[in-house]
Design a protein around this motif. Structure first.
Motif, PDB file in Angstrom:
ATOM      1  N   GLU A 299       0.811  -1.213   0.000  1.00  0.00           N
ATOM      2  CA  GLU A 299       0.000   0.000   0.000  1.00  0.00           C
ATOM      3  C   GLU A 299       0.854   1.278   0.000  1.00  0.00           C
ATOM      4  O   GLU A 299       0.331   2.367  -0.206  1.00  0.00           O
ATOM      5  N   HIS A 300       2.155   1.113   0.262  1.00  0.00           N
ATOM      6  CA  HIS A 300       3.062   2.275   0.259  1.00  0.00           C
ATOM      7  C   HIS A 300       3.604   2.429  -1.161  1.00  0.00           C
ATOM      8  O   HIS A 300       4.685   1.944  -1.490  1.00  0.00           O
ATOM      9  N   THR A 301       2.827   3.085  -2.010  1.00  0.00           N
ATOM     10  CA  THR A 301       3.124   3.087  -3.439  1.00  0.00           C
ATOM     11  C   THR A 301       3.880   4.314  -3.932  1.00  0.00           C
ATOM     12  O   THR A 301       4.226   4.399  -5.107  1.00  0.00           O
ATOM     13  N   GLU A 302       4.123   5.281  -3.038  1.00  0.00           N
ATOM     14  CA  GLU A 302       4.823   6.489  -3.471  1.00  0.00           C
ATOM     15  C   GLU A 302       5.569   7.113  -2.293  1.00  0.00           C
ATOM     16  O   GLU A 302       5.360   6.743  -1.140  1.00  0.00           O
ATOM     17  N   THR A 303       6.461   8.043  -2.604  1.00  0.00           N
ATOM     18  CA  THR A 303       7.181   8.773  -1.569  1.00  0.00           C
ATOM     19  C   THR A 303       6.228   9.764  -0.907  1.00  0.00           C
ATOM     20  O   THR A 303       5.588  10.567  -1.587  1.00  0.00           O
ATOM     21  N   LEU A 304       6.138   9.704   0.420  1.00  0.00           N
ATOM     22  CA  LEU A 304       5.213  10.567   1.146  1.00  0.00           C
ATOM     23  C   LEU A 304       5.922  11.839   1.608  1.00  0.00           C
ATOM     24  O   LEU A 304       6.978  11.764   2.246  1.00  0.00           O
ATOM     25  N   PRO A 305       5.382  13.010   1.301  1.00  0.00           N
ATOM     26  CA  PRO A 305       6.022  14.271   1.719  1.00  0.00           C
ATOM     27  C   PRO A 305       5.735  14.581   3.186  1.00  0.00           C
ATOM     28  O   PRO A 305       4.637  14.323   3.698  1.00  0.00           O
ATOM     29  N   LEU A 306       6.746  15.125   3.877  1.00  0.00           N
ATOM     30  CA  LEU A 306       6.603  15.540   5.271  1.00  0.00           C
ATOM     31  C   LEU A 306       7.001  17.013   5.394  1.00  0.00           C
ATOM     32  O   LEU A 306       7.912  17.469   4.704  1.00  0.00           O
ATOM     33  N   SER A 307       6.346  17.711   6.294  1.00  0.00           N
ATOM     34  CA  SER A 307       6.653  19.134   6.484  1.00  0.00           C
ATOM     35  C   SER A 307       7.608  19.330   7.655  1.00  0.00           C
ATOM     36  O   SER A 307       7.430  20.220   8.483  1.00  0.00           O
ATOM     37  N   CYS A 308       8.625  18.480   7.731  1.00  0.00           N
ATOM     38  CA  CYS A 308       9.617  18.590   8.807  1.00  0.00           C
ATOM     39  C   CYS A 308      10.974  18.174   8.270  1.00  0.00           C
ATOM     40  O   CYS A 308      11.083  17.517   7.234  1.00  0.00           O
ATOM     41  N   SER A 309      12.024  18.550   9.000  1.00  0.00           N
ATOM     42  CA  SER A 309      13.382  18.167   8.614  1.00  0.00           C
ATOM     43  C   SER A 309      13.664  16.738   9.049  1.00  0.00           C
ATOM     44  O   SER A 309      12.895  16.126   9.800  1.00  0.00           O
ATOM     45  N   VAL A 310      14.783  16.195   8.569  1.00  0.00           N
ATOM     46  CA  VAL A 310      15.203  14.851   8.972  1.00  0.00           C
ATOM     47  C   VAL A 310      15.371  14.761  10.488  1.00  0.00           C
ATOM     48  O   VAL A 310      14.939  13.792  11.113  1.00  0.00           O
ATOM     49  N   MET A 311      15.991  15.761  11.088  1.00  0.00           N
ATOM     50  CA  MET A 311      16.212  15.735  12.534  1.00  0.00           C
ATOM     51  C   MET A 311      14.891  15.818  13.295  1.00  0.00           C
ATOM     52  O   MET A 311      14.705  15.143  14.315  1.00  0.00           O
ATOM     53  N   GLU A 312      13.946  16.615  12.816  1.00  0.00           N
ATOM     54  CA  GLU A 312      12.635  16.697  13.455  1.00  0.00           C
ATOM     55  C   GLU A 312      11.876  15.380  13.314  1.00  0.00           C
ATOM     56  O   GLU A 312      11.211  14.924  14.251  1.00  0.00           O
ATOM     57  N   PHE A 313      12.002  14.750  12.146  1.00  0.00           N
ATOM     58  CA  PHE A 313      11.389  13.439  11.899  1.00  0.00           C
ATOM     59  C   PHE A 313      11.966  12.398  12.858  1.00  0.00           C
ATOM     60  O   PHE A 313      11.238  11.581  13.432  1.00  0.00           O
ATOM     61  N   LYS A 314      13.262  12.463  13.062  1.00  0.00           N
ATOM     62  CA  LYS A 314      13.931  11.530  13.969  1.00  0.00           C
ATOM     63  C   LYS A 314      13.475  11.736  15.410  1.00  0.00           C
ATOM     64  O   LYS A 314      13.233  10.763  16.141  1.00  0.00           O
ATOM     65  N   LYS A 315      13.308  12.984  15.830  1.00  0.00           N
ATOM     66  CA  LYS A 315      12.955  13.286  17.221  1.00  0.00           C
ATOM     67  C   LYS A 315      11.566  12.786  17.591  1.00  0.00           C
ATOM     68  O   LYS A 315      11.297  12.461  18.748  1.00  0.00           O
TER      69      LYS A 315
END
Length: 356
Positions: A299-315
């Motif tokens: 079901e994960h058929t595409e790259t999903l956009p996020l409104s955060c940086s890599v470091m924020e995503f990690k936190k």
């Protein structure tokens, strides 16, 4: 979607990590493994450095004639099925379960061995005398025959691999191949594969014969040496190779690697597919065990956009298992989870020059 329909999207394939004992002890490692540089003219992954391998050919690799041929060596279907891990819950579908005539634990080993011979001239096999010694952990190979002639025959027709074995009076050395992992191409890939990766350990580094239309160059290197070549932009590695070499970096000793792959083989493999998220600065591929890894990869058929940086995503993630794409020659593995399937953890920031 049926298994057969899914395999038309994700083509079954197998590849081989060949780890040969070395006397150099470079970086504390007493072995080197093989990377093959694919020809620039080849359709898939030109100029990439890869583990030898290729696409499963059902007519050749699960041909029912293999059963009769193994039987002439005293190897029954029941003996072959001892390689099967179908009783485990973590058998990726359909790659490891959709076998006919032969189980996929057998036929994909034949694929890996056939492709290794076709691409680099390495024939992993056992003759009747070898079989009397009960299968050694390390692989056995033969080279005292007209390899060039037979390599071209197998290259032109995968069915010729069985004829080669009959000509040599040998069987493929299935028992020296140990399952390492199983990968699926990300949904954004132009060509998609489900790939079983096996490891074979060799006591000596073989003299290879490269198939010129497929392989341009061979590279024997320790895990950290190959990663440094990648970081220095000397070679290019796909994320699958980068990740697996990072795991391999945890094994410095050839004998310990050999013992580990033999034991881990019986624990099976969870399907690995990079599930992509686009942060505001970098691309991130999550892996099994990460909080953001999808429950259903189909079901994960595409790259999903996020409104955060890599470091924020990690936190905001508790369980982390992912690859961050800093640039084409700088990937970063981040993980704080217990390795799945009793595996090795990837060595994180081995060269200590990551931007993260």
């Amino acid at each position: 979607m049926t298994d057969d329909e899914l395999e038309k999207i994700y083509r079954p394939s197998a590849t081989l990590i060949i780890a040969a004992k070395s006397s150099s002890n470079e970086h504390g490692y007493n072995y080197q493994f093989l990377l093959a540089k694919r020809s620039a003219a080849i359709a898939f992954a030109p100029d990439h450095y890869v583990f030898p391998g290729g696409v499963f050919d059902p007519k050749a690799d699960e041909n029912i004639e293999w059963l009769g041929y193994f039987k002439t060596f005293g190897i029954s279907k029941e003996d072959l099925n001892k390689l099967s891990l179908q009783n485990l819950p973590n058998r990726p579908t359909p790659l490891m379960t959709n076998g006919h005539n032969l189980g996929r634990d057998i036929s994909l080993r034949i694929t890996a061995i056939r492709e290794a011979f076709e691409e680099v001239g390495l024939l992993l096999c056992l003759n009747r005398e070898d079989l009397k010694n009960k299968h050694k952990i390390s692989g056995s190979f033969k080279h005292n025959f007209d390899r060039s002639h037979w390599q071209q025959r197998v290259h032109n027709n995968a069915m010729e691999f069985l004829n080669l074995c009959k000509h040599m009076d040998v069987v493929p050395d299935l028992w020296s191949l140990h399952e390492w992992s199983v990968w699926r191409s990300p949904p954004t890939a132009r060509k998609k594969y489900d790939t079983a990766i096996y490891v074979v350990t060799l006591e000596d580094q073989p003299k290879l014969l490269l198939e010129p239309t497929e392989v341009e160059k061979e590279l024997w290197a320790t895990p950290p040496a190959s990663l440094k070549l990648y970081k220095d932009s000397t070679i290019w590695l796909a994320p699958m190779q980068f990740y697996e070499i990072s795991r391999l970096s945890n094994a410095l000793d050839w004998s310990k690697l050999q013992a580990f792959v033999k034991e881990r083989n019986f624990k099976g493999s969870t399907l690995i597919m990079l599930a992509y998220y686009r942060c505001t600065d970098y691309l991130v591929g999550t892996l099994p065990g990460d909080d953001y890894y999808p429950k259903n990869t189909l079901e994960h058929t595409e790259t999903l956009p996020l409104s955060c940086s890599v470091m924020e995503f990690k936190k905001k993630t508790k369980n982390i298992h992912r690859i961050t794409y800093l640039d084409m020659y700088d990937l970063c593995v981040t993980s704080n989870i217990t390795p799945i399937d009793g595996h090795l953890s990837p060595v994180l920031n081995l060269l200590d020059n990551s931007k993260l």
